[in-house]
Design a protein around this motif. Structure first.
Motif, PDB file in Angstrom:
ATOM      1  N   PRO A  26      33.431  38.099  29.865  1.00  0.00           N
ATOM      2  CA  PRO A  26      32.999  38.845  31.056  1.00  0.00           C
ATOM      3  C   PRO A  26      31.512  38.620  31.326  1.00  0.00           C
ATOM      4  N   THR A  27      31.174  38.360  32.594  1.00  0.00           N
ATOM      5  CA  THR A  27      29.802  38.034  32.978  1.00  0.00           C
ATOM      6  C   THR A  27      29.418  38.870  34.202  1.00  0.00           C
ATOM      7  N   HIS A  28      28.193  39.379  34.200  1.00  0.00           N
ATOM      8  CA  HIS A  28      27.712  40.155  35.355  1.00  0.00           C
ATOM      9  C   HIS A  28      27.047  39.204  36.343  1.00  0.00           C
ATOM     10  N   VAL A  29      27.534  39.191  37.592  1.00  0.00           N
ATOM     11  CA  VAL A  29      26.958  38.337  38.639  1.00  0.00           C
ATOM     12  C   VAL A  29      26.797  39.165  39.910  1.00  0.00           C
ATOM     13  N   ASN A  30      25.572  39.414  40.302  1.00  0.00           N
ATOM     14  CA  ASN A  30      25.293  40.165  41.532  1.00  0.00           C
ATOM     15  C   ASN A  30      26.075  41.469  41.656  1.00  0.00           C
ATOM     16  N   GLY A  31      26.086  42.250  40.593  1.00  0.00           N
ATOM     17  CA  GLY A  31      26.766  43.543  40.663  1.00  0.00           C
ATOM     18  C   GLY A  31      28.268  43.477  40.466  1.00  0.00           C
ATOM     19  N   ASP A  32      28.792  42.273  40.247  1.00  0.00           N
ATOM     20  CA  ASP A  32      30.223  42.134  39.967  1.00  0.00           C
ATOM     21  C   ASP A  32      30.444  41.809  38.492  1.00  0.00           C
ATOM     22  N   GLY A  83      40.807  46.146  34.901  1.00  0.00           N
ATOM     23  CA  GLY A  83      39.717  46.972  35.431  1.00  0.00           C
ATOM     24  C   GLY A  83      40.248  48.208  36.136  1.00  0.00           C
ATOM     25  N   GLN A  84      41.215  48.001  37.026  1.00  0.00           N
ATOM     26  CA  GLN A  84      41.731  49.136  37.799  1.00  0.00           C
ATOM     27  C   GLN A  84      42.556  50.087  36.924  1.00  0.00           C
ATOM     28  N   MET A  85      43.303  49.551  35.984  1.00  0.00           N
ATOM     29  CA  MET A  85      44.088  50.394  35.085  1.00  0.00           C
ATOM     30  C   MET A  85      43.175  51.252  34.215  1.00  0.00           C
ATOM     31  N   PHE A  86      42.086  50.621  33.731  1.00  0.00           N
ATOM     32  CA  PHE A  86      41.204  51.293  32.770  1.00  0.00           C
ATOM     33  C   PHE A  86      40.435  52.455  33.413  1.00  0.00           C
ATOM     34  N   MET A  87      40.239  52.418  34.753  1.00  0.00           N
ATOM     35  CA  MET A  87      39.594  53.540  35.449  1.00  0.00           C
ATOM     36  C   MET A  87      40.333  54.850  35.169  1.00  0.00           C
ATOM     37  N   HIS A  88      41.681  54.774  35.069  1.00  0.00           N
ATOM     38  CA  HIS A  88      42.464  55.987  34.822  1.00  0.00           C
ATOM     39  C   HIS A  88      42.219  56.535  33.428  1.00  0.00           C
ATOM     40  N   VAL A  89      42.016  55.635  32.480  1.00  0.00           N
ATOM     41  CA  VAL A  89      41.709  56.071  31.114  1.00  0.00           C
ATOM     42  C   VAL A  89      40.337  56.769  31.105  1.00  0.00           C
ATOM     43  N   LYS A  90      39.403  56.148  31.830  1.00  0.00           N
ATOM     44  CA  LYS A  90      38.038  56.702  31.833  1.00  0.00           C
ATOM     45  C   LYS A  90      37.960  58.019  32.615  1.00  0.00           C
ATOM     46  N   LEU A 144      39.241  44.117  46.360  1.00  0.00           N
ATOM     47  CA  LEU A 144      38.921  43.518  47.665  1.00  0.00           C
ATOM     48  C   LEU A 144      39.585  42.140  47.686  1.00  0.00           C
ATOM     49  N   GLU A 145      39.920  41.652  48.891  1.00  0.00           N
ATOM     50  CA  GLU A 145      40.511  40.307  48.956  1.00  0.00           C
ATOM     51  C   GLU A 145      39.614  39.302  48.240  1.00  0.00           C
ATOM     52  N   SER A 146      38.296  39.504  48.380  1.00  0.00           N
ATOM     53  CA  SER A 146      37.356  38.538  47.811  1.00  0.00           C
ATOM     54  C   SER A 146      37.256  38.621  46.285  1.00  0.00           C
ATOM     55  N   ASP A 147      38.006  39.507  45.670  1.00  0.00           N
ATOM     56  CA  ASP A 147      37.971  39.594  44.207  1.00  0.00           C
ATOM     57  C   ASP A 147      38.654  38.397  43.541  1.00  0.00           C
ATOM     58  N   ALA A 148      39.361  37.572  44.355  1.00  0.00           N
ATOM     59  CA  ALA A 148      39.933  36.320  43.828  1.00  0.00           C
ATOM     60  C   ALA A 148      40.883  36.553  42.651  1.00  0.00           C
ATOM     61  N   ILE A 149      41.717  37.579  42.786  1.00  0.00           N
ATOM     62  CA  ILE A 149      42.713  37.771  41.725  1.00  0.00           C
ATOM     63  C   ILE A 149      43.670  36.592  41.769  1.00  0.00           C
ATOM     64  N   HIS A 150      44.167  36.176  40.633  1.00  0.00           N
ATOM     65  CA  HIS A 150      45.047  34.997  40.466  1.00  0.00           C
ATOM     66  C   HIS A 150      44.298  33.686  40.692  1.00  0.00           C
ATOM     67  N   SER A 151      42.997  33.737  40.958  1.00  0.00           N
ATOM     68  CA  SER A 151      42.202  32.529  41.238  1.00  0.00           C
ATOM     69  C   SER A 151      41.074  32.416  40.218  1.00  0.00           C
ATOM     70  N   PRO A 152      40.397  31.263  40.208  1.00  0.00           N
ATOM     71  CA  PRO A 152      39.208  31.161  39.364  1.00  0.00           C
ATOM     72  C   PRO A 152      38.142  32.164  39.831  1.00  0.00           C
ATOM     73  N   ASN A 153      37.296  32.579  38.896  1.00  0.00           N
ATOM     74  CA  ASN A 153      36.187  33.498  39.192  1.00  0.00           C
ATOM     75  C   ASN A 153      36.642  34.860  39.712  1.00  0.00           C
ATOM     76  N   PHE A 175      35.343  42.033  39.861  1.00  0.00           N
ATOM     77  CA  PHE A 175      35.529  43.414  40.287  1.00  0.00           C
ATOM     78  C   PHE A 175      34.131  44.023  40.410  1.00  0.00           C
ATOM     79  N   GLY A 176      33.852  44.661  41.548  1.00  0.00           N
ATOM     80  CA  GLY A 176      32.523  45.248  41.750  1.00  0.00           C
ATOM     81  C   GLY A 176      32.309  46.431  40.825  1.00  0.00           C
ATOM     82  N   LEU A 177      31.136  46.462  40.153  1.00  0.00           N
ATOM     83  CA  LEU A 177      30.855  47.566  39.225  1.00  0.00           C
ATOM     84  C   LEU A 177      30.774  48.889  39.972  1.00  0.00           C
ATOM     85  N   ASP A 178      30.305  48.867  41.247  1.00  0.00           N
ATOM     86  CA  ASP A 178      30.254  50.099  42.040  1.00  0.00           C
ATOM     87  C   ASP A 178      31.659  50.618  42.322  1.00  0.00           C
ATOM     88  N   ARG A 179      32.586  49.662  42.561  1.00  0.00           N
ATOM     89  CA  ARG A 179      33.957  50.112  42.844  1.00  0.00           C
ATOM     90  C   ARG A 179      34.639  50.656  41.586  1.00  0.00           C
TER      91      ARG A 179
END
Lengths: 458, 458
Positions: free
Chosen positions: B106-112, B123-130, B422-431, B434-438
């Motif tokens: 995992p790498t932090h790039v511009n808030g993502d 990421g989305q599943m773990f929000m429920h745990v937190k 977000l669509e731009s999260d590129a799920i199933h794609s390279p890179n 997930f935004g840390l703010d989200r």
């Protein structure tokens, strides 16, 4: 003069001849694969050393690609000179899991030698080395001069050989080129090939979105490069199985009625041919027989296609790009240059406006015709007749040996294509093989050829 | 009741919440790849252990495939129960060379946060745990009961989850299913998904001759499986980009004018959407907008294709077979069973008589609709409104979560799809990112959801 001593020597050394070929077959000289570059180099060195062990001068000529092995035995000042051409590189062995035995561990199965390159072309090329050895070791001076030019890039388009022909033209002076890299029409049917198809081989990439997308989030609004490439490839043939590229057939020399009659009279068994590849039906260009379709008509085939997710299981990806390798077999008087351009223009006009097309020309070769009534061809027929005790037929062949056109253009030399393969040898396929009897008969034929040629060119 | 203490706890522990997610992201739990079976197992164990470290009861349930993590915190006898569903497995990272950073570092790039699974769905599943942790560690009793069901086979079709639902139905008793595995329409636009497309995913193999052939020796008389498969795939769409499979649209519930007006009014920026994937133009089924095409219309995409030689350079092979993975996205009231049959029948009718077709059904899922005016949905809207300070929109979504239909059929439960991607999260794609703010806002929203739900279901 009948070459009795060389023939006897060859008969007495059959096992040794096979064993030496096996040593060469164990070197995985796959020219297209950079991982095998060292093996290709090693095969060249082994072959040169083998020539020297027979007392034949040999050199390994470096090129910008894989090297060429050059060897000469010129006992005469004024005899005809044969330039023997062959190749020591082989096709990749993929798919590996379809081989019954490892491709680079030669195995004897029912009188055949099974290995990658056993027929194409290590086995057929090596017959020429063993024929010369049979003269030299039986203390018989061959009645011709011999020059060998054995390359390592035939399976990848002989990219550097034209330059070799230009650079060393004076050391390649000869009366003809002699090549064994073709097939016989049937077991026991001696066959000389007087025509070859040319080739235009390309790789195309169709690029859509800037990255692989999730097919659930984007599917329905983004044109899929695989769908689009499939459409473009499908459109390259019509319902009569004719190629739809505008101008594709413009330069094809029409077949005469006489040519078609000759082809129809050749000993070609359609049912056996189909049976051997597991099919009930052929699919030819409308109106042409199988033998016409595979030898004197031009074709288009997709040789490979890939794109998206191809691993195990399911991945719901809408791929960014799709790729294909496409080749066309050409006949006189088509040329790869004209066909490359026609193919590319045709595809460019069909590219969807959401995509970009890249076309890479991988390799091309001119189609070839060598008139069969020349002395160099008649001598070959006579040599084959004697060995097989059956009349040799002259045929045109569907494969391509691009270098044959280069010999014609750069050195002014016609090629005699004296082949001993069979369609069932599965060259370029898993379980490639070569009959041990044909290996022996090939050597015998070549031993006969020297005096037959000398007699006619005296 | 405003959950002040849990919200404060979450704000104060942002960094720790991210660090723990990173630990989970480092486990390459690629469910489709047998080589990663151990990693999938490890991810399940890690997650169960993490629940226990928070004082939440957790079990790892084995299945005939990858295991399920089950966890419960039920402080009340008579409060509503939320069944949180998510998945800890991820898509394969291919093509690896298109990642700017290794997919499992995992790498932090511009808030993502960039990593495979950062959005989908670790990421989305773990929000429920937190969110639950934020209640427990701030000594606040959540006003609801919570059951977690986190599986490891979502990316390969949730093959064994239906059996888990049947076997453990009594331990999964709840009032609704809560899932974060979807996207928001735009940055800052809270979005609840009330419809999902279904899926029918197949693999087809078209077999021609019994082995790979030399395209020079056979080309022209043997129908090429790649050429033929290309034709069959191309024929699956017409010029209006409609699917041509007979009966494909028969069960599609027509869109009402009101639905189309609602969709047209959603904040969806077509130009931005296109720009982000590098395209100038979309290609939709005739007459439909991009948003309609990707959410409420059925589609067909080729997800992968392969055959023949796909390595470096040129190999003149006429391949024995060609393969493709094809999937269709379904909308109410289509069903995978009917569409599987229609697809297979359609293809079988188009198979050339020199070939045989094999069709493998890889996985399917029913399309889903959940009425947005129910209390469980309105509570979700209210929770999102508060976090994002903007009115939540209710949309139908183009992706598939087949298990949502299973929850409806087997447990009688509707699902609330509260997504932060977000669509731009590129799920199933390279890179993938997930935004840390989200991530933080997602946790905040879930903290709000418990009391909003308790209030409405009291």
């Amino acid at each position: 003069m009948s070459p009795t001593a060389p023939l006897r020597y060859a008969q007495q050394h059959t096992d040794a001849f096979v064993g030496e070929l096996e040593t060469l077959l164990r070197i995985p000289s796959v020219s297209t694969d950079p991982d095998h570059a060292h093996d290709v180099q090693q095969a060249a060195q082994w072959l040169a050393e083998h020539f020297r062990s027979l007392g034949v001068d040999a050199e390994v000529w470096p090129t910008d690609g894989h090297p060429v092995v050059y060897a000469t035995h010129h006992p005469h000042d004024d005899a005809p000179t044969i330039l023997v051409y062959g190749h020591y590189d082989v096709q990749p062995p993929d798919p590996l899991d379809e081989w019954d035995h490892p491709p680079f561990e030669p195995t004897h199965v029912n009188g055949d030698l099974v290995a990658r390159g056993s027929c194409d072309d290590k086995g057929q090329m090596f017959m020429h080395v063993k024929a010369l050895e049979s003269y030299l070791k039986s203390d018989t001076t061959p009645p011709v001069n011999l020059t060998f030019l054995i390359e390592g890039e035939e399976e990848i388009g002989s990219a550097h050989l034209p330059q070799v022909l230009d650079t060393y033209a004076d050391r390649l002076d000869a009366d003809l080129v002699l090549i064994s890299d073709t097939s016989m029409l049937a077991e026991g049917q001696p066959t000389i090939t007087y025509g070859l198809r040319g080739l235009a081989y390309l790789e195309v990439t169709l690029q859509g979105p800037n990255r692989d997308l999730h097919s659930g989030l984007y599917g329905g609004a983004v044109e899929n490069p695989i769908n689009a490439l499939s459409q473009m490839l499908a459109d390259l043939h019509d319902d009569d199985h004719r190629v739809t590229i505008p101008g594709f057939y413009d330069d094809v020399r029409p077949l005469t009625d006489e040519e078609r009659t000759t082809i129809a009279g050749l000993p070609f068994d359609e049912d056996h041919w189909l049976d051997e590849i597991g099919l009930d039906t052929a699919r030819t260009e409308n109106g042409y027989s199988i033998l016409e379709a595979i030898s004197v008509r031009p074709t288009l085939d997709v040789n490979g296609i890939w794109g998206g997710y191809t691993g195990e299981g399911a991945k719901t990806v809408l791929p960014a790009a799709a790729h294909a390798k496409v080749s066309m077999r050409l006949v006189p008087n088509q040329t790869p240059e004209v066909i490359y351009d026609a193919f590319e223009q045709c595809l460019r006009e069909r590219v969807p406006d959401t995509m970009t097309l890249t076309v890479k020309r991988l390799h091309g070769g001119q189609p070839v015709l060598v008139e069969p009534d020349q002395p160099i061809m008649q001598a070959a027929g006579a040599a084959m007749d004697q060995t097989f005790d059956r009349e040799t037929v002259f045929v045109r062949h569907g494969g391509s040996i691009p270098i044959v056109a280069e010999f014609q253009q750069r050195l002014g030399l016609d090629s005699v294509l004296m082949g001993f393969g069979l369609e069932s040898d599965a060259i370029h396929s898993p379980n490639e093989k070569f009959g041990l009897d044909r290996y022996a008969k090939g050597i015998e034929t070549i031993i006969h050829y020297y005096p037959e040629l000398a007699k006619r060119l005296a």
